[in-house]
Design a protein around this motif. Structure first.
Motif, PDB file in Angstrom:
ATOM      1  N   ARG A  69      39.386  38.271  38.063  1.00 48.81           N
ATOM      2  CA  ARG A  69      39.710  38.489  39.488  1.00 48.81           C
ATOM      3  C   ARG A  69      38.619  39.326  40.138  1.00 48.81           C
ATOM      4  N   SER A  73      35.417  33.992  42.593  1.00 47.31           N
ATOM      5  CA  SER A  73      35.227  32.578  42.231  1.00 47.31           C
ATOM      6  C   SER A  73      33.764  32.221  41.971  1.00 47.31           C
ATOM      7  N   ASP A  74      32.829  33.076  42.361  1.00 51.57           N
ATOM      8  CA  ASP A  74      31.408  32.808  42.042  1.00 51.57           C
ATOM      9  C   ASP A  74      30.995  33.402  40.699  1.00 51.57           C
ATOM     10  N   VAL A  99      42.899  31.528  37.264  1.00 45.66           N
ATOM     11  CA  VAL A  99      41.468  31.863  37.232  1.00 45.66           C
ATOM     12  C   VAL A  99      40.692  30.937  36.274  1.00 45.66           C
ATOM     13  N   ASP A 101      39.064  28.424  36.886  1.00 46.71           N
ATOM     14  CA  ASP A 101      37.784  27.963  37.452  1.00 46.71           C
ATOM     15  C   ASP A 101      36.597  28.825  37.031  1.00 46.71           C
ATOM     16  N   ARG A 102      36.859  30.058  36.559  1.00 48.99           N
ATOM     17  CA  ARG A 102      35.736  30.966  36.247  1.00 48.99           C
ATOM     18  C   ARG A 102      35.804  31.552  34.835  1.00 48.99           C
TER      19      ARG A 102
END
Ligand code: SAM
Length: 285
Positions: A69, A73-74, A99, A101-102
């Protein structure tokens, strides 16, 4: 006392062993004092948006998720663990926490990290070093995979700091000792600064944090330590009397337990290095 310092966290593969390990981690993690501790470690890690972070020995992924967190997201968080079974649970938590995606998860050994040099902005490692026989090698690996200027943050308890009231003091001492001796190095918390310095990290700092329990949240953990002391050969009647004293005090609100853990961090030098008399020294730029 009959204790054996073997690594009980190495190669946790059977469903029963994974379940038992997950229960132990939850006993500690699902407490108010650990919720506060997580905030403290996050502050010390200070992961920035878009950073690449490695969580070594990630276990159930509790810290992986909160770090994910923080990087946003990058960013990217890699969760590495020797146990495929625990990582499977970590993946579930990552998905439930939104989360995925990362976060990447990898089965691997902290003694031979499967990453190239300088791949990460920071490495985070909680409650792993007490379980390995060569912590210096693990810290050297962490340093290797962090870019110049990046950070390593180690979090470990020193189990000799465990204090419990009430209970016969001699029995308390024996239980504390059995718990220390059960680990490969139950006092690793006090070694973090030298470990980071010997690995060549700079700007090494250490933050002690006392976990305090007045509400009885840590009683399941303490019960498991009584069982450890019984396995080490302490007389059952002494342990039964001790446990009864602690539990009835907790019922009355007269109980207290505390222990200290340490968050120690250092920075990978970003100047050219030289080795003088076996110690790494960063040359002035
Ligand atoms: C006490 S748990 C801590 C888990 C997690 N870091 C946390 O703070 O909740 C220790 C973890 O280290 C892992 N482990 C033990 N030896 C390891 C090694 N050599 N390489 C990678 N992981 C290891 C275990 O599988 C376990 O997940």
């Amino acid at each position: 006392m009959n204790t054996s310092r073997r690594d009980r966290w190495a190669a946790l593969e059977s469903p029963e062993a994974v379940e038992a390990a997950a229960t132990r981690l939850r006993q500690m993690g699902d407490t108010a004092s650990e919720a506060r501790a997580r905030e403290c470690w996050l502050d010390l890690l200070a992961a920035g948006a878009g950073e690449r972070i490695l969580d070594v020995g990630a276990g159930l992924g509790d810290m992986t998720v909160v770090i994910a967190r923080q990087v946003g997201s990058d960013g990217v968080v890699h969760a590495l663990d020797l146990s495929a079974g625990l990582l499977h649970r970590a993946r579930d938590l990552v998905r439930e926490s939104g989360v995925s995606d990362r976060v990447a998860t990898e089965v691997g050994d902290a003694r031979r990290l499967p990453y190239g040099d300088g791949r990460f902005d920071a490495v985070f490692c909680r409650w792993l070093l007490l379980h390995v026989s060569d912590p210096a090698r693990v810290v050297a690996e962490m340093r290797r995979v962090v870019r110049p200027g990046g950070r390593v943050l180690l979090v470990e308890a020193d189990w000799e700091t465990l204090a419990v009231y009430p209970g016969d003091p001699a029995t308390t001492r024996e239980i504390v000792q059995a718990n220390v001796d059960r680990q490969v190095d139950g006092r690793i918390g006090r070694r973090l600064v030298p470990l980071l310095r010997s690995a060549g990290l700079q700007d090494v700092t250490v933050t002690p944090l006392v976990g305090l329990d007045l509400a009885g949240e840590w009683l399941p953990f303490l019960r498991s330590r009584v069982d450890v002391a019984a396995e080490a050969g302490l007389p059952d009647h002494d342990l039964a009397r001790w446990w009864e004293a602690v539990v009835s005090a907790a019922d009355r609100g007269d109980y207290m337990m505390s222990f200290t853990q340490y968050g120690a961090s250092g920075t990978v030098p970003d100047g050219p290095e030289a080795v003088h008399f076996g110690r790494r020294v960063t040359e002035p730029r």
